[in-house]
Scaffold this motif. Structure first.
Motif, mmCIF file in Angstrom:
data_model
loop_
_atom_site.group_PDB
_atom_site.id
_atom_site.type_symbol
_atom_site.label_atom_id
_atom_site.label_comp_id
_atom_site.label_asym_id
_atom_site.label_seq_id
_atom_site.Cartn_x
_atom_site.Cartn_y
_atom_site.Cartn_z
ATOM 1 N N GLU A 55 -32.428 26.915 25.010
ATOM 2 C CA GLU A 55 -31.126 27.378 24.517
ATOM 3 C C GLU A 55 -30.699 26.594 23.281
ATOM 4 O O GLU A 55 -30.228 27.177 22.293
ATOM 5 C CB GLU A 55 -30.087 27.209 25.636
ATOM 6 C CG GLU A 55 -28.699 27.657 25.287
ATOM 7 C CD GLU A 55 -27.727 27.410 26.428
ATOM 8 O OE1 GLU A 55 -26.583 27.018 26.139
ATOM 9 O OE2 GLU A 55 -28.111 27.602 27.597
ATOM 10 N N ILE A 56 -30.901 25.282 23.293
ATOM 11 C CA ILE A 56 -30.537 24.444 22.144
ATOM 12 C C ILE A 56 -31.396 24.795 20.935
ATOM 13 O O ILE A 56 -30.900 24.863 19.804
ATOM 14 C CB ILE A 56 -30.650 22.953 22.517
ATOM 15 C CG1 ILE A 56 -29.526 22.577 23.489
ATOM 16 C CG2 ILE A 56 -30.589 22.067 21.285
ATOM 17 C CD1 ILE A 56 -29.661 21.198 24.092
ATOM 18 N N GLU A 57 -32.699 25.036 21.159
ATOM 19 C CA GLU A 57 -33.574 25.423 20.045
ATOM 20 C C GLU A 57 -33.152 26.757 19.453
ATOM 21 O O GLU A 57 -33.186 26.933 18.234
ATOM 22 C CB GLU A 57 -35.028 25.470 20.515
ATOM 23 C CG GLU A 57 -35.634 24.100 20.706
ATOM 24 C CD GLU A 57 -37.040 24.147 21.275
ATOM 25 O OE1 GLU A 57 -37.464 25.213 21.787
ATOM 26 O OE2 GLU A 57 -37.715 23.105 21.205
ATOM 27 N N ASP A 58 -32.742 27.712 20.302
ATOM 28 C CA ASP A 58 -32.248 28.995 19.798
ATOM 29 C C ASP A 58 -30.996 28.796 18.956
ATOM 30 O O ASP A 58 -30.847 29.398 17.885
ATOM 31 C CB ASP A 58 -31.958 29.957 20.952
ATOM 32 C CG ASP A 58 -33.229 30.454 21.628
ATOM 33 O OD1 ASP A 58 -34.311 30.309 21.023
ATOM 34 O OD2 ASP A 58 -33.124 30.970 22.758
ATOM 35 N N GLU A 59 -30.083 27.957 19.447
ATOM 36 C CA GLU A 59 -28.863 27.678 18.688
ATOM 37 C C GLU A 59 -29.187 26.998 17.359
ATOM 38 O O GLU A 59 -28.566 27.285 16.341
ATOM 39 C CB GLU A 59 -27.912 26.804 19.510
ATOM 40 C CG GLU A 59 -27.249 27.531 20.655
ATOM 41 C CD GLU A 59 -26.345 26.628 21.478
ATOM 42 O OE1 GLU A 59 -26.029 25.512 21.033
ATOM 43 O OE2 GLU A 59 -25.960 27.055 22.573
ATOM 44 N N LEU A 60 -30.167 26.097 17.372
ATOM 45 C CA LEU A 60 -30.576 25.424 16.140
ATOM 46 C C LEU A 60 -31.150 26.420 15.145
ATOM 47 O O LEU A 60 -30.836 26.352 13.947
ATOM 48 C CB LEU A 60 -31.596 24.333 16.455
ATOM 49 C CG LEU A 60 -32.121 23.538 15.268
ATOM 50 C CD1 LEU A 60 -30.987 22.763 14.597
ATOM 51 C CD2 LEU A 60 -33.206 22.585 15.703
ATOM 52 N N ASN A 61 -31.959 27.356 15.628
ATOM 53 C CA ASN A 61 -32.509 28.374 14.725
ATOM 54 C C ASN A 61 -31.410 29.253 14.141
ATOM 55 O O ASN A 61 -31.447 29.586 12.950
ATOM 56 C CB ASN A 61 -33.546 29.232 15.453
ATOM 57 C CG ASN A 61 -34.821 28.478 15.710
ATOM 58 O OD1 ASN A 61 -35.146 27.535 15.000
ATOM 59 N ND2 ASN A 61 -35.548 28.863 16.740
ATOM 60 N N ARG A 62 -30.422 29.613 14.967
ATOM 61 C CA ARG A 62 -29.287 30.397 14.448
ATOM 62 C C ARG A 62 -28.494 29.587 13.441
ATOM 63 O O ARG A 62 -28.059 30.101 12.410
ATOM 64 C CB ARG A 62 -28.388 30.846 15.594
ATOM 65 C CG ARG A 62 -28.936 32.014 16.369
ATOM 66 C CD ARG A 62 -27.882 32.571 17.292
ATOM 67 N NE ARG A 62 -27.449 31.546 18.225
ATOM 68 C CZ ARG A 62 -27.654 31.554 19.519
ATOM 69 N NH1 ARG A 62 -28.261 32.561 20.067
ATOM 70 N NH2 ARG A 62 -27.245 30.581 20.290
ATOM 71 N N ALA A 112 -37.799 18.446 39.881
ATOM 72 C CA ALA A 112 -36.941 19.544 40.336
ATOM 73 C C ALA A 112 -35.949 19.946 39.244
ATOM 74 O O ALA A 112 -35.595 21.121 39.126
ATOM 75 C CB ALA A 112 -36.194 19.139 41.607
ATOM 76 N N GLU A 113 -35.521 18.982 38.429
ATOM 77 C CA GLU A 113 -34.567 19.270 37.358
ATOM 78 C C GLU A 113 -35.252 19.816 36.107
ATOM 79 O O GLU A 113 -34.583 20.303 35.203
ATOM 80 C CB GLU A 113 -33.805 17.996 36.988
ATOM 81 C CG GLU A 113 -32.895 17.474 38.076
ATOM 82 C CD GLU A 113 -32.306 16.112 37.750
ATOM 83 O OE1 GLU A 113 -32.636 15.553 36.687
ATOM 84 O OE2 GLU A 113 -31.519 15.621 38.569
ATOM 85 N N LEU A 114 -36.565 19.724 36.025
ATOM 86 C CA LEU A 114 -37.303 20.105 34.830
ATOM 87 C C LEU A 114 -37.068 21.556 34.397
ATOM 88 O O LEU A 114 -36.835 21.798 33.219
ATOM 89 C CB LEU A 114 -38.795 19.827 35.022
ATOM 90 C CG LEU A 114 -39.680 20.034 33.813
ATOM 91 C CD1 LEU A 114 -39.264 19.092 32.687
ATOM 92 C CD2 LEU A 114 -41.134 19.806 34.166
ATOM 93 N N PRO A 115 -37.099 22.552 35.273
ATOM 94 C CA PRO A 115 -36.856 23.925 34.810
ATOM 95 C C PRO A 115 -35.483 24.098 34.165
ATOM 96 O O PRO A 115 -35.350 24.778 33.150
ATOM 97 C CB PRO A 115 -36.983 24.776 36.085
ATOM 98 C CG PRO A 115 -37.842 23.967 36.992
ATOM 99 C CD PRO A 115 -37.510 22.535 36.682
ATOM 100 N N ALA A 116 -34.467 23.462 34.743
ATOM 101 C CA ALA A 116 -33.123 23.558 34.150
ATOM 102 C C ALA A 116 -33.098 22.887 32.778
ATOM 103 O O ALA A 116 -32.491 23.405 31.826
ATOM 104 C CB ALA A 116 -32.088 22.926 35.072
ATOM 105 N N LEU A 117 -33.770 21.741 32.664
ATOM 106 C CA LEU A 117 -33.821 21.050 31.368
ATOM 107 C C LEU A 117 -34.600 21.863 30.343
ATOM 108 O O LEU A 117 -34.228 21.909 29.162
ATOM 109 C CB LEU A 117 -34.440 19.660 31.530
ATOM 110 C CG LEU A 117 -33.597 18.633 32.280
ATOM 111 C CD1 LEU A 117 -34.398 17.349 32.500
ATOM 112 C CD2 LEU A 117 -32.317 18.331 31.534
ATOM 113 N N MET A 118 -35.679 22.495 30.771
ATOM 114 C CA MET A 118 -36.454 23.330 29.846
ATOM 115 C C MET A 118 -35.629 24.526 29.373
ATOM 116 O O MET A 118 -35.678 24.901 28.207
ATOM 117 C CB MET A 118 -37.751 23.804 30.520
ATOM 118 C CG MET A 118 -38.752 22.693 30.788
ATOM 119 S SD MET A 118 -39.320 21.870 29.302
ATOM 120 C CE MET A 118 -40.319 23.153 28.590
ATOM 121 N N ALA A 119 -34.856 25.114 30.280
ATOM 122 C CA ALA A 119 -33.992 26.232 29.896
ATOM 123 C C ALA A 119 -32.934 25.767 28.900
ATOM 124 O O ALA A 119 -32.643 26.456 27.916
ATOM 125 C CB ALA A 119 -33.334 26.837 31.134
#
Length: 196
Positions: free
Chosen positions: A78-85, A67-74
């Motif tokens: 978000e963390i991967e986007d921040e890492l790319n920036r 049940a928590e998986l979608p929130a963790l994937m989101a």
């Protein structure tokens, strides 16, 4: 008593007695199992119930994680986007050609002369942080206002840079221009950052 006597007594007894005797004989194997193996079977039953409860708890925990998986994937996205920036701002390596091209464009645009450009060795100022610094010694010749514009544009370049140890020297004669604005020789240390 012999077997024939027992059979005769059985045949002469009432019908209800015979049924009771057959029922008792039918129960003897079950009673034997109960008395001989009952405790072991009860222990196995209790262990099986405990195993079922444990597996049910594991299932509920796994269900909660699903049940928590979608929130963790989101959050991961978000963390991967921040890492790319962050990698765009703090690259994995310093592209010296790009830095020199940017400095050359600024030099022409702001009419500043770069007299010295000496890169130093990379070092890690803090071992707990995952970045390195590369110092570059700069010496510029330009009027004060253009020098300050150059340094301001330098620290606002797309790649992460920092200027330290700015020192203004004496004014030097600019024979080529013959302008009223004195030309200063300015030394500074440009710090280039890179990720690890």
């Amino acid at each position: 008593m012999e077997l024939e006597d027992l059979i005769d007594k059985y045949r002469n007894s009432k019908r209800q007695m015979r049924y009771s005797l057959v029922g008792l004989l039918a129960l003897l194997p079950a009673l034997n199992t109960w008395f001989n193996q009952g405790e072991a079977l009860e222990a196995r039953r209790l262990q099986a119930e405990a195993d079922v409860n444990e597996e049910r708890q594991k299932f509920e925990a796994a269900k909660q994680k699903v049940a928590e998986l979608p929130a963790l994937m989101a959050k991961l996205s978000e963390i991967e986007d921040e890492l790319n920036r962050a990698k765009q701002i703090l690259p994995d390596r310093i592209e010296m050609d790009g830095i020199l091209a940017s400095l050359g464009n600024l030099e022409k645009e702001l009419d500043v002369k770069i007299v010295k450009f000496t890169p130093g060795q990379e070092y890690q100022p803090n071992v707990t942080l995952e970045y390195k610094e590369m110092p570059v010694d700069l010496v510029l010749q330009a009027p004060f206002s253009q020098t300050m514009r150059f340094l301001d544009r330098l620290v606002h370049m797309p790649n992460l840079t920092h200027v330290r140890n700015i020192q203004f020297g004496n004014s030097i004669q600019d024979m080529a221009k013959k302008s009223d604005t004195p030309v200063l020789e300015t030394s500074a240390r440009l710090i280039l950052f890179k990720g690890m």
